[in-house]
Design a protein around this motif. Sequence first.
Motif, PDB file in Angstrom:
ATOM      1  N   LEU A   6      34.452 -43.968 -22.291  1.00 11.16           N
ATOM      2  CA  LEU A   6      35.122 -44.743 -21.238  1.00 11.16           C
ATOM      3  C   LEU A   6      35.526 -46.125 -21.747  1.00 11.16           C
ATOM      4  CD1 LEU A   6      33.049 -43.882 -18.048  1.00 11.16           C
ATOM      5  CD2 LEU A   6      35.512 -43.569 -18.355  1.00 11.16           C
ATOM      6  N   ALA A   7      34.619 -46.787 -22.452  1.00 13.13           N
ATOM      7  CA  ALA A   7      34.917 -48.131 -22.960  1.00 13.13           C
ATOM      8  C   ALA A   7      36.065 -48.083 -23.967  1.00 13.13           C
ATOM      9  CB  ALA A   7      33.671 -48.749 -23.588  1.00 13.13           C
ATOM     10  N   HIS A   8      36.068 -47.080 -24.823  1.00 17.63           N
ATOM     11  CA  HIS A   8      37.140 -46.945 -25.809  1.00 17.63           C
ATOM     12  C   HIS A   8      38.489 -46.738 -25.120  1.00 17.63           C
ATOM     13  CE1 HIS A   8      39.354 -45.713 -29.356  1.00 17.63           C
ATOM     14  NE2 HIS A   8      39.698 -44.611 -28.723  1.00 17.63           N
ATOM     15  N   LEU A   9      38.548 -45.783 -24.190  1.00 13.03           N
ATOM     16  CA  LEU A   9      39.807 -45.518 -23.484  1.00 13.03           C
ATOM     17  C   LEU A   9      40.224 -46.717 -22.633  1.00 13.03           C
ATOM     18  CD1 LEU A   9      39.279 -41.778 -22.506  1.00 13.03           C
ATOM     19  CD2 LEU A   9      40.854 -42.681 -24.239  1.00 13.03           C
ATOM     20  N   ARG A  10      39.255 -47.389 -22.032  1.00 16.11           N
ATOM     21  CA  ARG A  10      39.577 -48.571 -21.227  1.00 16.11           C
ATOM     22  C   ARG A  10      40.152 -49.679 -22.104  1.00 16.11           C
ATOM     23  NH1 ARG A  10      39.416 -53.278 -19.818  1.00 16.11           N
ATOM     24  NH2 ARG A  10      38.150 -53.786 -21.607  1.00 16.11           N
ATOM     25  N   ALA A  11      39.581 -49.855 -23.291  1.00 15.33           N
ATOM     26  CA  ALA A  11      40.085 -50.875 -24.213  1.00 15.33           C
ATOM     27  C   ALA A  11      41.527 -50.587 -24.624  1.00 15.33           C
ATOM     28  CB  ALA A  11      39.182 -50.969 -25.436  1.00 15.33           C
ATOM     29  N   GLN A  60      39.914 -36.910 -17.668  1.00 18.89           N
ATOM     30  CA  GLN A  60      39.066 -36.771 -16.479  1.00 18.89           C
ATOM     31  C   GLN A  60      39.766 -37.378 -15.278  1.00 18.89           C
ATOM     32  OE1 GLN A  60      36.068 -35.243 -16.234  1.00 18.89           O
ATOM     33  NE2 GLN A  60      36.086 -35.646 -14.044  1.00 18.89           N
ATOM     34  N   VAL A  61      39.642 -36.708 -14.156  1.00 20.10           N
ATOM     35  CA  VAL A  61      40.035 -37.251 -12.853  1.00 20.10           C
ATOM     36  C   VAL A  61      38.839 -37.047 -11.939  1.00 20.10           C
ATOM     37  CG1 VAL A  61      41.620 -37.134 -10.891  1.00 20.10           C
ATOM     38  CG2 VAL A  61      42.425 -36.491 -13.165  1.00 20.10           C
ATOM     39  N   SER A  62      38.409 -38.098 -11.281  1.00 17.97           N
ATOM     40  CA  SER A  62      37.286 -37.991 -10.348  1.00 17.97           C
ATOM     41  C   SER A  62      37.625 -38.749  -9.073  1.00 17.97           C
ATOM     42  CB  SER A  62      36.007 -38.591 -10.958  1.00 17.97           C
ATOM     43  OG  SER A  62      35.582 -37.841 -12.068  1.00 17.97           O
ATOM     44  N   VAL A  63      37.497 -38.043  -7.961  1.00 14.43           N
ATOM     45  CA  VAL A  63      37.724 -38.639  -6.642  1.00 14.43           C
ATOM     46  C   VAL A  63      36.439 -38.455  -5.845  1.00 14.43           C
ATOM     47  CG1 VAL A  63      39.104 -38.581  -4.521  1.00 14.43           C
ATOM     48  CG2 VAL A  63      40.192 -38.073  -6.737  1.00 14.43           C
ATOM     49  N   HIS A  64      35.912 -39.544  -5.300  1.00 11.16           N
ATOM     50  CA  HIS A  64      34.703 -39.429  -4.482  1.00 11.16           C
ATOM     51  C   HIS A  64      34.996 -38.496  -3.310  1.00 11.16           C
ATOM     52  CE1 HIS A  64      31.360 -40.371  -1.859  1.00 11.16           C
ATOM     53  NE2 HIS A  64      30.758 -40.846  -2.959  1.00 11.16           N
ATOM     54  N   PRO A  65      34.057 -37.595  -2.987  1.00 10.67           N
ATOM     55  CA  PRO A  65      34.292 -36.636  -1.895  1.00 10.67           C
ATOM     56  C   PRO A  65      34.684 -37.285  -0.565  1.00 10.67           C
ATOM     57  CG  PRO A  65      32.324 -36.029  -3.112  1.00 10.67           C
ATOM     58  CD  PRO A  65      32.778 -37.363  -3.657  1.00 10.67           C
ATOM     59  N   ASP A  66      34.210 -38.497  -0.305  1.00 14.67           N
ATOM     60  CA  ASP A  66      34.580 -39.183   0.938  1.00 14.67           C
ATOM     61  C   ASP A  66      36.062 -39.559   0.980  1.00 14.67           C
ATOM     62  OD1 ASP A  66      31.939 -39.005   1.700  1.00 14.67           O
ATOM     63  OD2 ASP A  66      31.482 -41.114   1.295  1.00 14.67           O
ATOM     64  N   GLU A 106      30.037 -47.424 -12.618  1.00 12.69           N
ATOM     65  CA  GLU A 106      30.450 -46.930 -11.299  1.00 12.69           C
ATOM     66  C   GLU A 106      31.349 -45.706 -11.453  1.00 12.69           C
ATOM     67  OE1 GLU A 106      30.935 -46.313  -7.271  1.00 12.69           O
ATOM     68  OE2 GLU A 106      29.406 -47.432  -8.374  1.00 12.69           O
ATOM     69  N   LEU A 107      32.181 -45.689 -12.478  1.00  8.60           N
ATOM     70  CA  LEU A 107      33.040 -44.527 -12.711  1.00  8.60           C
ATOM     71  C   LEU A 107      32.199 -43.295 -13.027  1.00  8.60           C
ATOM     72  CD1 LEU A 107      36.017 -46.049 -14.727  1.00  8.60           C
ATOM     73  CD2 LEU A 107      35.592 -46.015 -12.257  1.00  8.60           C
ATOM     74  N   GLN A 108      31.119 -43.484 -13.767  1.00  8.77           N
ATOM     75  CA  GLN A 108      30.215 -42.363 -14.021  1.00  8.77           C
ATOM     76  C   GLN A 108      29.599 -41.853 -12.718  1.00  8.77           C
ATOM     77  OE1 GLN A 108      27.604 -44.165 -17.028  1.00  8.77           O
ATOM     78  NE2 GLN A 108      28.391 -42.624 -18.473  1.00  8.77           N
ATOM     79  N   ARG A 109      29.215 -42.771 -11.827  1.00  6.39           N
ATOM     80  CA  ARG A 109      28.644 -42.356 -10.538  1.00  6.39           C
ATOM     81  C   ARG A 109      29.686 -41.608  -9.706  1.00  6.39           C
ATOM     82  NH1 ARG A 109      25.808 -47.182 -11.471  1.00  6.39           N
ATOM     83  NH2 ARG A 109      27.323 -48.517 -10.423  1.00  6.39           N
ATOM     84  N   TRP A 121      42.230 -45.830 -15.345  1.00  4.48           N
ATOM     85  CA  TRP A 121      42.717 -46.475 -14.126  1.00  4.48           C
ATOM     86  C   TRP A 121      41.834 -46.099 -12.956  1.00  4.48           C
ATOM     87  CZ3 TRP A 121      45.585 -43.865 -17.717  1.00  4.48           C
ATOM     88  CH2 TRP A 121      46.519 -44.616 -18.448  1.00  4.48           C
ATOM     89  N   VAL A 122      41.758 -46.999 -11.997  1.00  3.16           N
ATOM     90  CA  VAL A 122      40.964 -46.762 -10.795  1.00  3.16           C
ATOM     91  C   VAL A 122      41.850 -46.897  -9.563  1.00  3.16           C
ATOM     92  CG1 VAL A 122      38.753 -47.492 -11.756  1.00  3.16           C
ATOM     93  CG2 VAL A 122      40.243 -49.200 -10.728  1.00  3.16           C
ATOM     94  N   ALA A 123      41.510 -46.132  -8.549  1.00  2.64           N
ATOM     95  CA  ALA A 123      42.076 -46.312  -7.216  1.00  2.64           C
ATOM     96  C   ALA A 123      41.017 -47.064  -6.433  1.00  2.64           C
ATOM     97  CB  ALA A 123      42.385 -44.966  -6.567  1.00  2.64           C
ATOM     98  N   VAL A 124      41.395 -48.209  -5.882  1.00  3.07           N
ATOM     99  CA  VAL A 124      40.419 -49.058  -5.199  1.00  3.07           C
ATOM    100  C   VAL A 124      40.767 -49.198  -3.723  1.00  3.07           C
ATOM    101  CG1 VAL A 124      39.745 -50.335  -7.259  1.00  3.07           C
ATOM    102  CG2 VAL A 124      41.656 -51.154  -5.921  1.00  3.07           C
TER     103      VAL A 124
END
Length: 167
Positions: free
Chosen positions: A44-49, A78-84, A13-16, A54-57
């Motif tokens: 992502l898995a390495h950094l997550r481990a 990386q920082v990614s924010v969904h356009p919505d 989902e983070l990739q999406r 972190w996610v904003a939910v």
Amino acid sequence: MEIRTARPDELEELQRLEDASGELFREIGMPEIADDDPLSLAVLAHLRALGQVWVAVDPEPVAWIAAAEVDGCAHVEQVSVHPDHSRRGVGRRLIDHVDAWSRARGHAGLTLTTFRDVPWNGPYYERLGFRQVTELTPGLVEIVARETAHGLDPEARVCLRRDHAGA
């Protein structure tokens, strides 16, 4: 909106989210950036481990940030924010979250590389207190070289740093 460590089942989902946030580059004539692959699942898995994604939910992930330790600083990978959900302070909250995490680990501050003139990149981060790095550390030299090898124009990029207060 809650910020928490990403779960393993959220990485795709983070990739999406990264793909969706990258679409803005298409609108400003940078389709090659919009079409670029997101951060790999392995990275992502390495950094997550390591506890560094972190996610904003709200209540599902709407944005995320990943950081790595580079030369005594937390480097924002990386920082990614969904356009919505953009233009609501979500990115700023994620940056501030990583800043607090970094400070707790004794880092001097945050670093990142970004596009110098894209409004939601270089100018945005400068408004958040980042300043251009004039003398690159060995780790930043390596990051810039990796980005250049990936096809990013180093003249269009900038290395930025935000020191912790009192650091």
